[in-house]
Scaffold this motif. Structure first.
Motif, PDB file in Angstrom:
ATOM      1  N   MET A  11    -135.897 -60.217  14.185  1.00 50.82           N
ATOM      2  CA  MET A  11    -134.412 -59.619  15.016  1.00 50.82           C
ATOM      3  C   MET A  11    -134.857 -58.573  15.998  1.00 50.82           C
ATOM      4  SD  MET A  11    -131.460 -59.103  12.124  1.00 50.82           S
ATOM      5  CE  MET A  11    -130.343 -58.474  13.299  1.00 50.82           C
ATOM      6  N   LEU A  12    -135.719 -57.920  16.014  1.00 43.47           N
ATOM      7  CA  LEU A  12    -136.337 -57.092  17.131  1.00 43.47           C
ATOM      8  C   LEU A  12    -136.643 -57.940  18.301  1.00 43.47           C
ATOM      9  CD1 LEU A  12    -136.770 -54.154  18.064  1.00 43.47           C
ATOM     10  CD2 LEU A  12    -138.742 -54.325  16.927  1.00 43.47           C
ATOM     11  N   GLN A  13    -137.606 -58.833  17.861  1.00 43.89           N
ATOM     12  CA  GLN A  13    -138.162 -59.748  18.810  1.00 43.89           C
ATOM     13  C   GLN A  13    -136.998 -60.433  19.616  1.00 43.89           C
ATOM     14  OE1 GLN A  13    -140.775 -62.470  16.778  1.00 43.89           O
ATOM     15  NE2 GLN A  13    -142.522 -61.356  17.321  1.00 43.89           N
ATOM     16  N   GLN A  14    -135.846 -60.948  18.941  1.00 42.31           N
ATOM     17  CA  GLN A  14    -134.906 -61.613  19.518  1.00 42.31           C
ATOM     18  C   GLN A  14    -134.172 -60.551  20.547  1.00 42.31           C
ATOM     19  OE1 GLN A  14    -134.267 -64.803  19.405  1.00 42.31           O
ATOM     20  NE2 GLN A  14    -132.744 -64.468  20.808  1.00 42.31           N
ATOM     21  N   MET A  19    -132.698 -58.803  25.508  1.00 45.32           N
ATOM     22  CA  MET A  19    -132.327 -57.481  25.875  1.00 45.32           C
ATOM     23  C   MET A  19    -131.116 -57.385  25.935  1.00 45.32           C
ATOM     24  SD  MET A  19    -134.908 -56.164  27.069  1.00 45.32           S
ATOM     25  CE  MET A  19    -134.883 -54.669  27.885  1.00 45.32           C
ATOM     26  N   TYR A  20    -130.301 -57.838  24.736  1.00 47.72           N
ATOM     27  CA  TYR A  20    -128.835 -57.699  24.211  1.00 47.72           C
ATOM     28  C   TYR A  20    -129.035 -57.437  22.722  1.00 47.72           C
ATOM     29  CZ  TYR A  20    -124.272 -58.962  23.008  1.00 47.72           C
ATOM     30  OH  TYR A  20    -123.079 -59.157  22.537  1.00 47.72           O
ATOM     31  N   VAL A  21    -127.883 -56.308  22.289  1.00 44.86           N
ATOM     32  CA  VAL A  21    -127.755 -56.080  21.062  1.00 44.86           C
ATOM     33  C   VAL A  21    -126.357 -56.357  20.659  1.00 44.86           C
ATOM     34  CG1 VAL A  21    -127.778 -54.232  19.304  1.00 44.86           C
ATOM     35  CG2 VAL A  21    -129.512 -54.099  21.068  1.00 44.86           C
ATOM     36  N   ASP A  22    -125.875 -57.189  19.661  1.00 42.86           N
ATOM     37  CA  ASP A  22    -124.749 -57.601  19.276  1.00 42.86           C
ATOM     38  C   ASP A  22    -124.175 -56.487  18.904  1.00 42.86           C
ATOM     39  OD1 ASP A  22    -122.640 -58.937  18.570  1.00 42.86           O
ATOM     40  OD2 ASP A  22    -123.364 -59.412  16.557  1.00 42.86           O
ATOM     41  N   PRO A  23    -122.731 -56.005  19.262  1.00 45.61           N
ATOM     42  CA  PRO A  23    -122.344 -54.567  18.798  1.00 45.61           C
ATOM     43  C   PRO A  23    -121.968 -54.619  17.391  1.00 45.61           C
ATOM     44  CG  PRO A  23    -120.863 -55.894  20.838  1.00 45.61           C
ATOM     45  CD  PRO A  23    -122.148 -56.855  20.181  1.00 45.61           C
ATOM     46  N   ALA A  27    -123.410 -51.358  15.483  1.00 47.18           N
ATOM     47  CA  ALA A  27    -122.247 -50.469  14.647  1.00 47.18           C
ATOM     48  C   ALA A  27    -122.914 -50.074  13.263  1.00 47.18           C
ATOM     49  CB  ALA A  27    -121.115 -51.015  14.303  1.00 47.18           C
ATOM     50  N   GLU A  28    -123.891 -51.061  12.615  1.00 47.94           N
ATOM     51  CA  GLU A  28    -124.663 -50.877  11.232  1.00 47.94           C
ATOM     52  C   GLU A  28    -125.679 -50.029  11.387  1.00 47.94           C
ATOM     53  OE1 GLU A  28    -123.569 -52.193   8.492  1.00 47.94           O
ATOM     54  OE2 GLU A  28    -121.690 -53.156   9.619  1.00 47.94           O
ATOM     55  N   LEU A  29    -126.234 -49.707  12.584  1.00 47.55           N
ATOM     56  CA  LEU A  29    -127.652 -49.030  12.685  1.00 47.55           C
ATOM     57  C   LEU A  29    -127.071 -47.392  12.790  1.00 47.55           C
ATOM     58  CD1 LEU A  29    -129.571 -50.782  15.226  1.00 47.55           C
ATOM     59  CD2 LEU A  29    -129.961 -50.890  12.831  1.00 47.55           C
ATOM     60  N   ASP A  30    -128.023 -46.552  12.073  1.00 51.77           N
ATOM     61  CA  ASP A  30    -127.843 -45.193  12.293  1.00 51.77           C
ATOM     62  C   ASP A  30    -128.348 -44.409  13.570  1.00 51.77           C
ATOM     63  OD1 ASP A  30    -130.424 -45.275  11.682  1.00 51.77           O
ATOM     64  OD2 ASP A  30    -130.446 -43.938   9.985  1.00 51.77           O
ATOM     65  N   GLU A  31    -128.283 -43.439  13.714  1.00 49.36           N
ATOM     66  CA  GLU A  31    -128.763 -42.672  15.040  1.00 49.36           C
ATOM     67  C   GLU A  31    -130.239 -43.108  15.371  1.00 49.36           C
ATOM     68  OE1 GLU A  31    -126.968 -41.552  17.648  1.00 49.36           O
ATOM     69  OE2 GLU A  31    -125.508 -42.563  16.674  1.00 49.36           O
ATOM     70  N   THR A  32    -130.847 -42.807  14.345  1.00 51.19           N
ATOM     71  CA  THR A  32    -132.476 -42.676  14.526  1.00 51.19           C
ATOM     72  C   THR A  32    -132.664 -44.483  14.698  1.00 51.19           C
ATOM     73  OG1 THR A  32    -132.896 -42.990  12.083  1.00 51.19           O
ATOM     74  CG2 THR A  32    -133.160 -40.866  13.077  1.00 51.19           C
ATOM     75  N   GLN A  33    -132.125 -45.323  14.345  1.00 54.36           N
ATOM     76  CA  GLN A  33    -132.529 -46.563  14.479  1.00 54.36           C
ATOM     77  C   GLN A  33    -132.220 -47.128  15.732  1.00 54.36           C
ATOM     78  OE1 GLN A  33    -130.618 -48.284  11.015  1.00 54.36           O
ATOM     79  NE2 GLN A  33    -132.480 -48.561   9.871  1.00 54.36           N
ATOM     80  N   LYS A  34    -130.921 -46.514  16.235  1.00 59.31           N
ATOM     81  CA  LYS A  34    -130.517 -46.844  17.614  1.00 59.31           C
ATOM     82  C   LYS A  34    -131.558 -46.283  18.510  1.00 59.31           C
ATOM     83  CE  LYS A  34    -125.471 -46.750  16.423  1.00 59.31           C
ATOM     84  NZ  LYS A  34    -124.262 -46.172  16.726  1.00 59.31           N
ATOM     85  N   LEU A  37    -134.569 -48.421  18.586  1.00 59.48           N
ATOM     86  CA  LEU A  37    -134.354 -49.599  19.260  1.00 59.48           C
ATOM     87  C   LEU A  37    -134.048 -49.543  20.726  1.00 59.48           C
ATOM     88  CD1 LEU A  37    -133.674 -52.665  19.095  1.00 59.48           C
ATOM     89  CD2 LEU A  37    -131.120 -51.821  18.946  1.00 59.48           C
ATOM     90  N   PHE A  38    -133.386 -48.545  21.193  1.00 57.12           N
ATOM     91  CA  PHE A  38    -133.128 -48.172  22.707  1.00 57.12           C
ATOM     92  C   PHE A  38    -134.556 -47.755  23.287  1.00 57.12           C
ATOM     93  CE2 PHE A  38    -128.706 -47.242  21.721  1.00 57.12           C
ATOM     94  CZ  PHE A  38    -128.154 -48.616  22.391  1.00 57.12           C
ATOM     95  N   CYS A  39    -135.544 -47.109  22.846  1.00 57.92           N
ATOM     96  CA  CYS A  39    -136.803 -46.872  23.217  1.00 57.92           C
ATOM     97  C   CYS A  39    -137.605 -48.156  23.342  1.00 57.92           C
ATOM     98  CB  CYS A  39    -137.455 -45.871  22.325  1.00 57.92           C
ATOM     99  SG  CYS A  39    -136.942 -44.243  22.253  1.00 57.92           S
TER     100      CYS A  39
END
Length: 190
Positions: A11-14, A19-23, A27-34, A37-39
């Motif tokens: 999923m991370l590779q995709q 360069m797109y994250v499904d909304p 919404a399912e990710l917590d703040e640290t995961q977000k 992911l953004f980093c």
């Protein structure tokens, strides 16, 4: 557990590829995961940009021009300098008034030719119409007051009898109807 890690990795590779994250996923990710992911997405952007920048620096700044054999060669005077001509200095040169007058004459001539052609076409069409009308009246004379029907009123009785006399009929064989003939043919064919 390894399946879950593989799934997260794919999923991370995709996400990094598109360069797109499904909304819904976001919404399912917590703040640290977000943040993670953004980093990662930012790192991927920087990596792609550095590759593009490296490729651009390799390219030449200006594309090579094709060799062109066309050259401009100036006409040179006796001293080897480019030859120049100043309008009006030579004795045979025309003045600007003469040049403008010649251009006006040429424009007037062209306009007169155009108008003459238009007039010629108009007169030609009128003459053709007149000739057609004359030909119609010449070959189709107007009808007289007395027609063939009125002439019959004034003919004699003998003329009428000769006109209306019947020729003797030649005896012909009786004609069979189509149905009789068909039935006749049927009988003989059986």
């Amino acid at each position: 557990m390894s399946y879950f890690k593989n799934f997260r990795f794919t999923m991370l590779q995709q996400i990094l590829k598109d360069m797109y994250v499904d909304p819904e996923l976001l919404a399912e990710l917590d703040e640290t995961q977000k943040q993670t992911l953004f980093c990662r997405m930012r790192e991927e952007q920087v990596r792609r940009w550095s590759i593009w920048d490296h490729n651009e620096s390799i390219k030449p700044a200006y594309p090579k021009r094709q060799k062109n054999n066309k050259k401009v060669q100036w006409l040179l005077d006796a001293n080897g300098n480019p030859w120049t001509w100043i309008m009006g200095e030579h004795k045979d040169d025309k003045t600007i008034e003469q040049i403008i007058e010649e251009e006006a004459r040429e424009a007037a001539r062209l306009q007169a030719e155009h108008e003459t052609e238009q007039l010629r076409l108009k007169v030609e069409s009128e003459l053709m119409a007149m000739l057609e009308n004359k030909a119609k009246t010449q070959f189709n004379p107007p009808e007289t007051k007395y027609s063939h029907a009125t002439e019959e009123i004034y003919c004699s009785v003998e003329d009428l009898n000769t006109r209306n006399a019947r020729k003797p009929c030649v005896a012909t064989q009786p004609i069979r109807g189509a149905l009789k003939e068909l039935s006749f043919n049927k009988v003989f064919s059986l």
